[in-house]
Design a protein around this motif. Structure first.
Motif, short mmCIF file in Angstrom:
data_model
loop_
_atom_site.label_atom_id
_atom_site.label_comp_id
_atom_site.label_asym_id
_atom_site.label_seq_id
_atom_site.Cartn_x
_atom_site.Cartn_y
_atom_site.Cartn_z
N ARG A 75 -0.11 1.95 -14.09
CA ARG A 75 1.70 1.15 -14.32
C ARG A 75 2.46 2.23 -13.54
O ARG A 75 3.42 3.22 -13.81
CB ARG A 75 1.74 1.56 -16.08
N VAL A 76 3.35 0.79 -12.73
CA VAL A 76 3.85 1.87 -11.94
C VAL A 76 5.66 0.85 -12.79
O VAL A 76 5.73 -0.40 -12.62
CB VAL A 76 4.22 1.26 -10.36
N ARG A 77 6.26 2.08 -12.73
CA ARG A 77 7.72 1.35 -13.53
C ARG A 77 8.73 1.28 -12.18
O ARG A 77 8.74 1.85 -11.06
CB ARG A 77 7.96 2.69 -14.72
N PRO A 78 9.62 0.24 -12.58
CA PRO A 78 10.46 -0.13 -10.97
C PRO A 78 11.61 1.95 -11.26
O PRO A 78 11.87 2.92 -11.95
CB PRO A 78 11.84 -0.70 -11.67
N GLN A 125 0.61 -1.31 -0.20
CA GLN A 125 0.19 0.28 0.02
C GLN A 125 0.55 1.43 0.19
O GLN A 125 2.29 1.46 0.72
CB GLN A 125 -1.13 0.05 1.05
N PRO A 126 0.40 1.91 -0.69
CA PRO A 126 1.13 3.52 -0.55
C PRO A 126 1.45 4.29 0.40
O PRO A 126 0.06 4.35 1.18
CB PRO A 126 1.18 4.28 -2.35
N GLU A 127 1.88 4.96 0.34
CA GLU A 127 2.01 6.19 1.68
C GLU A 127 1.21 7.25 1.03
O GLU A 127 1.83 7.59 -0.21
CB GLU A 127 3.54 7.10 1.88
N VAL A 128 0.31 8.17 1.52
CA VAL A 128 -0.79 8.80 0.91
C VAL A 128 -0.96 10.27 1.67
O VAL A 128 -0.88 10.22 2.81
CB VAL A 128 -2.04 8.54 0.92
N ARG A 129 -0.77 11.61 1.04
CA ARG A 129 -0.55 12.25 1.70
C ARG A 129 -1.33 13.50 1.12
O ARG A 129 -2.02 13.89 -0.72
CB ARG A 129 0.65 13.26 1.48
N PHE A 139 30.79 -12.45 -15.90
CA PHE A 139 29.47 -12.40 -14.72
C PHE A 139 28.31 -11.42 -15.85
O PHE A 139 29.09 -10.60 -16.05
CB PHE A 139 30.03 -12.54 -13.37
N VAL A 140 27.04 -11.50 -14.96
CA VAL A 140 25.86 -10.52 -14.91
C VAL A 140 25.74 -9.89 -13.58
O VAL A 140 25.45 -10.73 -12.83
CB VAL A 140 24.65 -11.80 -15.70
N ILE A 141 25.72 -8.73 -13.61
CA ILE A 141 24.38 -7.50 -12.88
C ILE A 141 23.38 -7.57 -12.95
O ILE A 141 23.06 -7.08 -14.22
CB ILE A 141 25.16 -6.18 -12.74
N ILE A 142 22.87 -8.07 -12.22
CA ILE A 142 21.06 -8.12 -12.09
C ILE A 142 20.96 -6.90 -11.98
O ILE A 142 20.76 -6.67 -10.41
CB ILE A 142 19.85 -10.00 -12.33
N ALA A 143 19.99 -5.86 -12.28
CA ALA A 143 19.47 -4.69 -11.07
C ALA A 143 17.63 -4.71 -10.94
O ALA A 143 16.94 -5.49 -11.67
CB ALA A 143 19.70 -3.27 -12.62
N SER A 144 18.39 -4.36 -9.93
CA SER A 144 17.01 -4.08 -8.41
C SER A 144 17.07 -2.30 -7.94
O SER A 144 18.17 -1.83 -7.87
CB SER A 144 16.98 -5.22 -8.05
N ASP A 145 15.62 -2.21 -8.30
CA ASP A 145 15.44 -0.25 -7.80
C ASP A 145 15.43 -0.41 -6.19
O ASP A 145 15.56 -1.88 -5.31
CB ASP A 145 14.06 0.10 -8.31
N ALA A 146 15.86 0.32 -4.98
CA ALA A 146 15.69 0.22 -3.67
C ALA A 146 14.62 -0.72 -3.55
O ALA A 146 14.66 -0.82 -1.57
CB ALA A 146 15.75 1.87 -2.94
N HIS A 147 13.69 -0.59 -4.17
CA HIS A 147 12.74 -2.01 -3.43
C HIS A 147 12.46 -2.86 -4.04
O HIS A 147 11.57 -3.69 -4.05
CB HIS A 147 10.90 -0.49 -3.56
N ALA A 148 13.31 -3.42 -4.55
CA ALA A 148 13.75 -4.53 -4.51
C ALA A 148 12.58 -4.76 -5.71
O ALA A 148 12.63 -6.83 -6.27
CB ALA A 148 13.65 -5.75 -4.07
N THR A 168 5.05 1.55 -4.06
CA THR A 168 6.47 0.82 -4.35
C THR A 168 7.05 -0.43 -4.76
O THR A 168 7.97 -1.29 -5.05
CB THR A 168 7.37 1.00 -2.73
N THR A 169 5.65 -0.62 -5.40
CA THR A 169 5.21 -2.48 -6.19
C THR A 169 5.60 -1.69 -8.02
O THR A 169 4.45 -1.50 -7.70
CB THR A 169 4.03 -2.87 -5.72
N ALA A 170 6.43 -2.50 -8.44
CA ALA A 170 6.38 -1.91 -9.32
C ALA A 170 5.41 -2.81 -10.35
O ALA A 170 4.30 -3.89 -9.60
CB ALA A 170 7.92 -2.52 -10.77
N GLY A 171 5.27 -3.15 -11.45
CA GLY A 171 3.81 -3.34 -12.55
C GLY A 171 2.41 -2.49 -12.85
O GLY A 171 2.63 -1.52 -12.16
N GLU A 172 2.05 -3.40 -12.86
CA GLU A 172 0.09 -3.06 -13.34
C GLU A 172 -0.63 -3.48 -12.06
O GLU A 172 -0.78 -3.88 -12.02
CB GLU A 172 -0.58 -3.24 -14.74
N HIS A 173 -1.21 -2.10 -11.29
CA HIS A 173 -2.47 -2.12 -10.72
C HIS A 173 -3.70 -1.50 -10.90
O HIS A 173 -3.46 -0.54 -11.80
CB HIS A 173 -1.52 -1.31 -9.26
N ALA A 174 -4.64 -1.84 -10.06
CA ALA A 174 -5.94 -0.98 -9.44
C ALA A 174 -5.87 -0.35 -8.91
O ALA A 174 -5.40 -0.38 -7.91
CB ALA A 174 -7.21 -2.02 -9.61
#
Length: 197
Positions: A113-116, A69-73, A142-151, A89-95
């Motif tokens: 739509r929340v992008r990383p 759930q988001p922080e809301v102001r 080797f390969v680096i697989i990137a994620s944002d601060a919210h994984a 903080t959660t990437a993807g498509e949400h309602a």
């Protein structure tokens, strides 16, 4: 004749880019307005507004797990209008559900739509044989697989990563890695240890 002159029940509407798109960890914004059938603003309380996320309906297969759930102001902007800022903080498509006193505003739920966010080293991982073994004069990878601060797994390139082969006891790098941006959130790292490594 009194009924003919009656003003329709006030309605609540929402508008703004934050109803459709956001970036994980960054503020997204929209406005909610309450007005009668003649467009006259009506009082609206910030405490009466609720904002929540749920998993978007999947076209096929099981729905993804529910988003955090988001922080809301919510702040009054002008008579009859509230400014809403939220951080998802959660990437993807949400309602995105927006309601006033439990009643959905027009168009709710909205497809959000929340992008990383930008890549964060602490949540990114590296994998591949080049992390555990290498031979002088032979290229290792080797390969680096990137994620944002919210994984959230990053799905685009453009971030800056650096890697180097260091002596076991510390000190100056033996060799710097070449880092190739694969433009999909992964980064190919290549290095060739020198003969005396």
């Amino acid at each position: 004749s009194g009924r003919a002159d009656a003003v329709p029940e006030p309605t609540c509407t929402a508008q703004g880019s934050g109803l459709q798109r956001a970036e994980a960890g960054s503020e997204a914004r929209f406005e909610v307005t309450k007005a009668d059938g003649r467009g006259t603003p009506k009082p609206i309380s910030a405490a009466a507004l609720s904002v929540r996320l749920s998993a978007a309906a999947a076209p096929h297969g099981a729905a993804p797990p529910p988003p955090r759930q988001p922080e809301v102001r919510v702040t009054p902007l002008r008579p009859g209008t509230l400014a809403v800022a939220f951080v998802a903080t959660t990437a993807g498509e949400h309602a995105l559900h927006v309601a006033v006193r439990g009643r959905p505003v027009q168009g709710s739920p909205f497809l959000l739509r929340v992008r990383p966010g930008p890549a964060a080293a602490a949540h990114s991982i590296a994998q591949g044989s080049g992390l555990s073994r290498a031979e002088p004069r032979h290229e290792s990878t080797f390969v680096i697989i990137a994620s944002d601060a919210h994984a959230n797994r990053c799905a685009r390139g453009g971030d800056i990563f650096a890697a180097a082969l260091l002596p076991a006891g510390g000190g100056a790098p033996i060799v710097e890695c070449e880092v190739v941006d694969c433009e999909d959130g992964t980064y190919l790292c290549l290095y060739t240890p020198p003969p005396d490594a």
